[in-house]
Design an enzyme around this catalytic site. Structure first.
Site, PDB file in Angstrom:
ATOM      1  N   HIS A 130       1.203   1.123  -0.055  1.00 13.30           N
ATOM      2  CA  HIS A 130       1.108  -0.031   0.839  1.00 13.30           C
ATOM      3  C   HIS A 130      -0.342  -0.486   0.987  1.00 13.30           C
ATOM      4  O   HIS A 130      -1.236   0.335   1.179  1.00 13.30           O
ATOM      5  CB  HIS A 130       1.631   0.329   2.232  1.00 13.30           C
ATOM      6  CG  HIS A 130       3.108   0.425   2.344  1.00 13.30           C
ATOM      7  ND1 HIS A 130       3.830   1.491   1.837  1.00 13.30           N
ATOM      8  CD2 HIS A 130       4.016  -0.413   2.906  1.00 13.30           C
ATOM      9  CE1 HIS A 130       5.117   1.305   2.105  1.00 13.30           C
ATOM     10  NE2 HIS A 130       5.257   0.163   2.744  1.00 13.30           N
ATOM     11  N   ASN A 161      -2.951   8.252  -1.883  1.00 10.24           N
ATOM     12  CA  ASN A 161      -2.027   7.645  -0.932  1.00 10.24           C
ATOM     13  C   ASN A 161      -1.777   8.542   0.274  1.00 10.24           C
ATOM     14  O   ASN A 161      -1.697   8.069   1.419  1.00 10.24           O
ATOM     15  CB  ASN A 161      -0.701   7.331  -1.646  1.00 10.24           C
ATOM     16  CG  ASN A 161       0.250   6.532  -0.785  1.00 10.24           C
ATOM     17  OD1 ASN A 161      -0.158   5.774   0.080  1.00 10.24           O
ATOM     18  ND2 ASN A 161       1.540   6.704  -1.028  1.00 10.24           N
TER      19      ASN A 161
END
Length: 286
Positions: A130, A161
């Site tokens: 994201h 991440n």
């Protein structure tokens, strides 16, 4: 004392009281109390600027670009890379919390040409990373759903991440609580040598990621950038802090252009990690 003298002294006393009352009302201290202390008097400050306008990003070099508004954030999508050029949003203090559960349902936006499918990332060796994190969309079911659109996603190494990138996301939520609101822009950084792609739609893998942050209500106002290579990033996050000017040179993007030039030039040229990472919220009235 006769009746006339009593009336004379009473009139003088009332006159003195009246003068004292109006003098107090007109004194600088009294005037300040009648104003909203959350709004600085300086009209050039960011509090006098629409927060949403601070999300605007300009391109300083040519790149494919399609702008799409989602609930809670804006995506500038690159149909050639199949990833965003950037994602921008305002994170307010009250938006750092909420009761909406994480969706985990990634989806393709058919309105965006080149938007990849979640299957492009399957067995690729990369996470669906994201740019605008789902953890900042708990305030709205729609915002949470939109955060999983593939236009908001980049191929990101799992170690980044779930490691340094997540640490930065956690930090920015704390900073939003401290500073009332922050403006954030995030995205991939591509080098000319970045040729790797994944999936049937050939999603281009970036070599690094950036994030720039602006605290418009801080006193003084401040901004900072971070750049992380697309790999496991060890060490203190201060080692990855850079100036906003540095990020602009790397990306071909121009941030916070709605600020007055003298403010923009000043805050974008410095790296103020110590100031950013302070837990103290400065009192504007001091």
């Amino acid at each position: 004392m006769d009746k006339n003298n009593i009336l004379k002294y009473a009139a003088v006393f009332l006159l003195i009281i009246g003068i004292a009352y109006f003098w107090n009302r007109l004194s600088p201290g009294a005037i300040d109390k009648n104003f909203d202390t959350q709004q600085p008097a300086d009209k050039e400050s960011a509090s006098a600027i629409d927060l949403n306008s601070l999300q605007k990003v300009a391109h300083t070099r040519k790149m494919p670009s399609v702008i799409k508004e989602y609930e809670g954030f804006t995506v500038d999508f690159n149909p050639e890379n199949k990833t965003p050029n950037y994602v921008a949003w305002v994170l307010q203090a009250h938006e750092t919390e909420g009761n909406t559960s994480r969706s985990n349902k990634f989806w393709n936006d058919p309105d965006l040409e080149g938007c990849p499918d979640t299957r492009d990332y399957s067995h690729s060796g990369y996470d669906r990373g994201h740019m605008c994190p789902a953890g900042e969309q708990k305030w709205s079911e729609q915002a949470m759903h939109h955060s999983f659109v593939m236009a908001n996603i980049c191929p990101q190494k799992h170690e980044l991440n779930t490691g340094a990138w997540k640490t930065l996301e956690d930090k920015e939520r704390n900073w939003a609580k401290r500073d009332s609101a922050i403006v954030i822009v995030s995205g991939p950084i591509y080098d000319s040598s970045d040729k790797e792609t994944i999936g049937q739609n050939k999603v281009r893998v970036p070599s690094a990621f950036f994030k720039v942050l602006l605290a418009p209500y801080a006193e003084p106002m401040r901004a900072i950038g971070f750049v992380y290579p697309n790999m496991k990033c060890e060490g203190n996050m201060q080692a990855y802090a850079v100036s906003v000017d540095d990020v602009e040179k790397m990306t071909g993007l121009d941030f916070f252009g709605e600020l007055p030039d003298e403010i923009e030039n000043d805050i974008e040229s410095v790296v103020s990690f110590k100031e950013w990472n302070s837990n103290k919220k400065k009192d504007k009235n001091k």
